[in-house]
Design an enzyme around this catalytic site. Structure first.
Site, PDB file in Angstrom:
ATOM      1  N   HIS A 130     -13.842 -10.366  -6.494  1.00 49.70           N
ATOM      2  CA  HIS A 130     -14.236 -10.620  -7.888  1.00 49.70           C
ATOM      3  C   HIS A 130     -13.156 -11.326  -8.684  1.00 49.70           C
ATOM      4  CE1 HIS A 130     -12.146  -7.185  -9.894  1.00 49.70           C
ATOM      5  NE2 HIS A 130     -12.409  -6.511  -8.799  1.00 49.70           N
TER       6      HIS A 130
ATOM      7  N   HIS B 204      -5.609  -1.153 -12.467  1.00 48.63           N
ATOM      8  CA  HIS B 204      -6.062  -1.162 -13.873  1.00 48.63           C
ATOM      9  C   HIS B 204      -4.931  -0.856 -14.870  1.00 48.63           C
ATOM     10  CE1 HIS B 204     -10.564  -0.280 -12.678  1.00 48.63           C
ATOM     11  NE2 HIS B 204     -10.065  -1.342 -12.072  1.00 48.63           N
TER      12      HIS B 204
ATOM     13  N   GLU C  52     -17.195  -7.928 -12.300  1.00 49.13           N
ATOM     14  CA  GLU C  52     -17.305  -6.714 -11.480  1.00 49.13           C
ATOM     15  C   GLU C  52     -16.832  -5.493 -12.256  1.00 49.13           C
ATOM     16  OE1 GLU C  52     -16.041  -3.470  -8.823  1.00 49.13           O
ATOM     17  OE2 GLU C  52     -14.785  -4.612 -10.194  1.00 49.13           O
ATOM     18  N   GLU C  53     -15.785  -5.675 -13.069  1.00 49.78           N
ATOM     19  CA  GLU C  53     -15.120  -4.527 -13.675  1.00 49.78           C
ATOM     20  C   GLU C  53     -15.946  -3.821 -14.743  1.00 49.78           C
ATOM     21  OE1 GLU C  53     -12.710  -3.190 -12.440  1.00 49.78           O
ATOM     22  OE2 GLU C  53     -11.285  -4.604 -11.584  1.00 49.78           O
TER      23      GLU C  53
ATOM     24  N   ASP D 185     -11.991  -5.839  -2.099  1.00 44.08           N
ATOM     25  CA  ASP D 185     -11.675  -5.335  -3.436  1.00 44.08           C
ATOM     26  C   ASP D 185     -10.930  -4.017  -3.307  1.00 44.08           C
ATOM     27  OD1 ASP D 185     -11.498  -4.971  -6.137  1.00 44.08           O
ATOM     28  OD2 ASP D 185     -13.596  -4.427  -6.425  1.00 44.08           O
TER      29      ASP D 185
ATOM     30  N   ASP E 127      -5.949  -6.294  -8.127  1.00 44.38           N
ATOM     31  CA  ASP E 127      -7.375  -6.110  -8.432  1.00 44.38           C
ATOM     32  C   ASP E 127      -7.862  -7.247  -9.308  1.00 44.38           C
ATOM     33  OD1 ASP E 127      -9.879  -5.089  -8.775  1.00 44.38           O
ATOM     34  OD2 ASP E 127      -9.274  -3.431 -10.058  1.00 44.38           O
TER      35      ASP E 127
HETATM   36 ZN   LIG Z   1     -11.647  -4.638  -8.282  1.00 47.67          ZN
END
Ligand SMILES: [Zn+2]
Length: 466
Positions: free
Chosen positions: A279, A423, A324-325, A352, A291
């Site tokens: 993503h 994140h 995606e998030e 991912d 990520d």
């Molecule tokens: Zn991800």
């Protein structure tokens, strides 16, 4: 990369015989068969740094997201992928703004916190109230409403470290559902211990949900270190702890984004697609190096290596999904736009899970595809990859392909350290493990090369969405 290419070539050449084992690198041979297989440099880390430095954070619909789409288009074209294009997707748009949190009493502490993605903001003066703690959503549900009404709920759920994403799967419902569960009991805001495995002051953001039937209350994650401070103070001084948070976040109108697609065209089975997903969007705190910069680098580098080895039988298609998030709009848009073609998607894989070494390969699909999968798994064994008996998950972006019966293969990475930085503001190239990523690229290259070049089909079977 030469080693992985040799493996791909060997697999392509002997599609009907058991694959030849991967040649040993001299380093591995000297250290004996139990030594870790050492991958050749792949160039994947350079791609992660390029995306991270030239684009940076790229939350859906933000200016960074638009820069990411442009980066993906130019990077795929520069690599020589074919049919490179942006497929439009409408995405939600949320902005963080300024944020602050403080334990007010009995001991004042400024804390490091981050609004959860999609949260409403607070009034400009913030929200201040007494704090009531719960260890889980069930524990919160069990609290009498009188204990919660008018207060701030603090959820103290400690995430466990695992090789797989198991600890995340167990803990993440707290983040996603905390606001609804707390608001149902009359809470004015909800805060939680970050869903992460570090012990630092970097809070972990992530998606959360509201329910139209209950009021929307502000929701934020405290860093794990600050969560532990709050937890100890609450244990000693229940009923006497006050907290204030001020969140400047807001939701803006939906915006334009895109899935970015590029291909290695196939030969005699060109109409069949081997889909490699990752993503393009990222959370806003770091630069999305792990990520999903690492996943993007994995699929692009593997596709480039397969292309360099010659024309595969099937078409290898890289899809860098939007959103995606915080929504999954890119995954849904892809399945919808390619509905008529999904019956010819031979197999799909998603990257991912960060930059860790691939430890296991797993399959989910028709029983008739098992034997073909087993042959792929055998070819990966010399690189330290075991064949997992449990079903592949696919991943969030492959979910909408499930009902069409697209088989999935997971190349399961070592995720023990992934959730230290996931994140957070620390998701930057500084924490990248280049050697591990090189191993993952070699495994992806060999697996994708094999699946794109073998004559056998993986068959069809509907796979449940995760
Ligand atoms: Zn991800």
């Amino acid at each position: 990369m030469r080693l992985a290419l040799a493996l791909v070539a060997a697999l392509a050449a002997c599609a009907h015989r058991p694959p030849t084992p991967a040649p040993r690198s001299p380093a591995t041979a000297q250290r004996g068969p139990r030594a870790r297989w050492v991958a050749p440099p792949s160039g994947a880390a350079e791609l992660v740094r390029s995306l991270s430095d030239e684009v940076g954070p790229r939350l859906s619909g933000s200016p960074g997201d638009a820069r990411a789409v442009a980066w993906a288009l130019r990077t795929m074209r520069a690599m020589g992928l074919a049919n490179v294009r942006a497929e439009p997707v409408r995405v939600p748009r949320w902005e963080r703004g300024a944020e602050r949190g403080d334990i007010i009493a009995p001991f004042p502490h400024p804390v490091a916190l981050a609004a959860l993605g999609g949260s409403v903001g607070t009034p400009p003066d913030g929200v201040e109230a007494e704090v009531v703690e719960a260890a889980s959503l069930d524990a919160l549900d069990a609290l009498p409403e009188a204990r919660v009404r008018g207060r701030i709920v603090y959820l103290h759920r400690v995430m466990a470290r695992h090789r797989t994403g198991q600890g995340y799967g167990e803990a993440v419902p707290v983040r996603v559902r905390a606001a609804v569960a707390a608001a149902r009991k009359g809470a004015v805001a909800v805060i939680l211990r970050s869903i992460g495995t570090d012990g630092t002051r970097a809070p972990h953001t992530g998606a959360m949900r509201y329910d139209d039937a209950v009021p929307r209350i502000p929701a934020a994650a405290l860093s794990t270190a600050d969560g532990d401070i709050l937890h100890r103070i609450l244990a000693e001084h229940p009923g006497a702890v006050r907290f204030r948070l001020s969140l400047g976040c807001r939701t803006l109108p939906d915006a334009d984004s895109a899935n970015v697609v590029g291909e290695v065209p196939g030969g005699e089975l060109a109409g069949e697609v081997v889909l490699l997903g990752a993503h393009l969007d990222s959370w806003d705190l770091g630069t999305g190096a792990l990520d999903d910069g690492a996943g993007i680098a994995l699929v692009l580098t593997a596709a480039r290596a397969v292309m360099a080895a010659g024309t595969p039988r099937r078409t290898v298609r890289v899809v860098l999904f939007a959103n995606e998030e915080n929504g999954g709009a890119g995954a849904r848009a892809y399945a919808e736009a390619h509905r008529d073609e999904l019956a010819r998607h031979a197999v799909a894989l998603e990257a991912d899970a960060g930059d860790g070494r691939v430890l296991a390969v797993r399959y989910a699909g028709a029983a008739e595809g098992r034997e073909a999968f087993h042959r792929v798994a055998l070819a990966l064994a010399p690189m330290g990859v075991r064949e997992g008996a449990e079903a592949a998950h696919g991943g969030a972006d492959l979910g909408p392909l499930g009902p069409a019966g697209v088989p999935r293969v997971d190349l399961g990475q070592d995720m023990r350290t992934y959730f230290d930085h996931h994140h957070t503001a620390n998701d930057t190239p500084a924490v990248l493990d280049e050697r591990a990523l090189d191993q993952a690229v070699a495994v992806w290259t060999a697996a994708v090369g094999a699946m794109a070049s073998m004559r056998e089909s993986f068959g069809r079977a509907p796979v449940e969405a995760r």
